[in-house]
Motif scaffolding. Structure first.
Motif, mmCIF file in Angstrom:
data_model
loop_
_atom_site.group_PDB
_atom_site.id
_atom_site.type_symbol
_atom_site.label_atom_id
_atom_site.label_comp_id
_atom_site.label_asym_id
_atom_site.label_seq_id
_atom_site.Cartn_x
_atom_site.Cartn_y
_atom_site.Cartn_z
ATOM 1 N N LYS A 110 0.828 -1.213 0.000
ATOM 2 C CA LYS A 110 0.000 0.000 0.000
ATOM 3 C C LYS A 110 0.859 1.259 0.000
ATOM 4 C CE LYS A 110 -2.428 -1.201 3.606
ATOM 5 N NZ LYS A 110 -3.448 -1.231 4.675
ATOM 6 N N ASP A 116 -5.905 2.904 -6.094
ATOM 7 C CA ASP A 116 -6.352 1.935 -7.094
ATOM 8 C C ASP A 116 -6.407 2.554 -8.471
ATOM 9 O OD1 ASP A 116 -6.811 0.098 -5.056
ATOM 10 O OD2 ASP A 116 -8.967 0.403 -5.024
ATOM 11 N N THR A 146 -8.416 -6.751 -4.658
ATOM 12 C CA THR A 146 -7.500 -5.686 -5.052
ATOM 13 C C THR A 146 -6.239 -6.392 -5.537
ATOM 14 O OG1 THR A 146 -8.412 -4.123 -3.449
ATOM 15 C CG2 THR A 146 -6.158 -3.706 -4.219
ATOM 16 N N PHE A 148 -2.162 -6.153 -6.935
ATOM 17 C CA PHE A 148 -0.898 -5.446 -7.085
ATOM 18 C C PHE A 148 -0.069 -6.179 -8.126
ATOM 19 C CE2 PHE A 148 -2.219 -4.212 -2.845
ATOM 20 C CZ PHE A 148 -1.853 -2.875 -2.765
ATOM 21 N N ARG A 159 -1.506 -0.889 -8.959
ATOM 22 C CA ARG A 159 -2.522 -1.414 -8.030
ATOM 23 C C ARG A 159 -3.865 -1.252 -8.722
ATOM 24 N NH1 ARG A 159 -3.692 0.899 -1.919
ATOM 25 N NH2 ARG A 159 -5.871 0.258 -1.812
#
Length: 177
Positions: A110, A116, A146, A148, A159
Motif C-alpha cells: 500500500k 487503485d 484488489t 498489485f 494497483r
C-alpha cells in the motif's frame, strides 16, 4: 526494502520466502471465497495457465476483513479454490490487509501504490455500498480482489481496484513478461 524481504506462511502453514520469486512477474491479490467477486478466481487461473511458463506467479492472500467473506481456514480455502475453480497458483495463509493487524507485506504494498487504478463507476459504487459502515483510510484496501502487479525486479508497478477483472489487466501483465 522490497517484496523479496518478506517470508509468508502458505495455506498449509509452511514458510515461503518471497525472495524465491525474484525474476518473476507477480500478481498479488487479496481474496475471499464467499464474495460476489469470487468468480475472478476463474480469470486468475486462466492468466496463470497462459503465462506461468513465461514467468507469471499469482500470490493469493485470503482475507476475512470484508464482511467476513473468507471464514474458512486457510487450508479449507485452498481446497475450495482448487476444487471449485481449479486453481493451481500459490494460496497463502489468511491475513489482514488493513488496520492495526495489517500484515507488513500489505503495509509495504500500500505504501508503494496507495491508490487503485480502474474507473468502473457503477461497480465501484456497488463496492462502496457493500462496505458502508466499514472504516477505510487513505491507502486502505477497499475490498476483496484488489490486485498489485510487481515486475521482475520486485517493483510494485500498479494497483488495480477490485472491480478491475484479471482479464482487463492481461495487457499490463504481458508487457512485463
Amino acid at each position: 526494502m522490497s517484496i523479496y524481504d518478506f517470508t509468508m506462511k502458505d495455506a498449509q502453514g509452511n514458510d515461503v520466502d518471497l525472495a524465491g520469486y525474484q525474476g518473476k512477474v507477480l500478481l498479488v491479490v487479496n481474496t475471499a471465497t464467499r464474495c460476489g467477486l469470487t468468480p475472478q478466481y476463474e480469470e486468475l487461473q486462466q492468466l496463470y495457465d497462459r503465462y506461468a511458463a513465461e514467468g507469471l506467479e499469482i500470490l493469493d492472500f485470503p482475507c476475512n476483513q470484508f464482511r467476513e467473506q473468507a471464514p474458512e481456514s486457510s487450508g479449507e480455502i485452498a481446497q475450495v479454490c482448487q476444487m471449485k475453480f481449479g486453481t493451481r497458483f500459490k494460496i497463502f495463509d489468511k491475513i489482514d490487509v488493513n488496520g492495526a493487524r495489517a500484515h507488513p507485506l500489505y503495509v509495504y504494498l500500500k505504501a508503494q501504490k496507495p491508490e487503485d487504478k480502474g474507473n468502473h463507476v457503477f461497480k465501484d459504487l456497488l463496492l462502496k455500498l457493500a462496505s458502508l459502515g466499514e472504516k477505510r483510510e487513505g491507502s486502505d484496501i477497499k475490498w476483496n480482489f484488489t490486485k498489485f502487479l510487481v515486475n521482475r525486479n520486485g517493483d510494485v508497478v500498479e494497483r488495480f481496484a477490485p472491480s478491475v477483472t484479471p482479464s482487463e489487466i492481461e495487457a499490463d501483465i504481458r508487457a512485463l513478461l
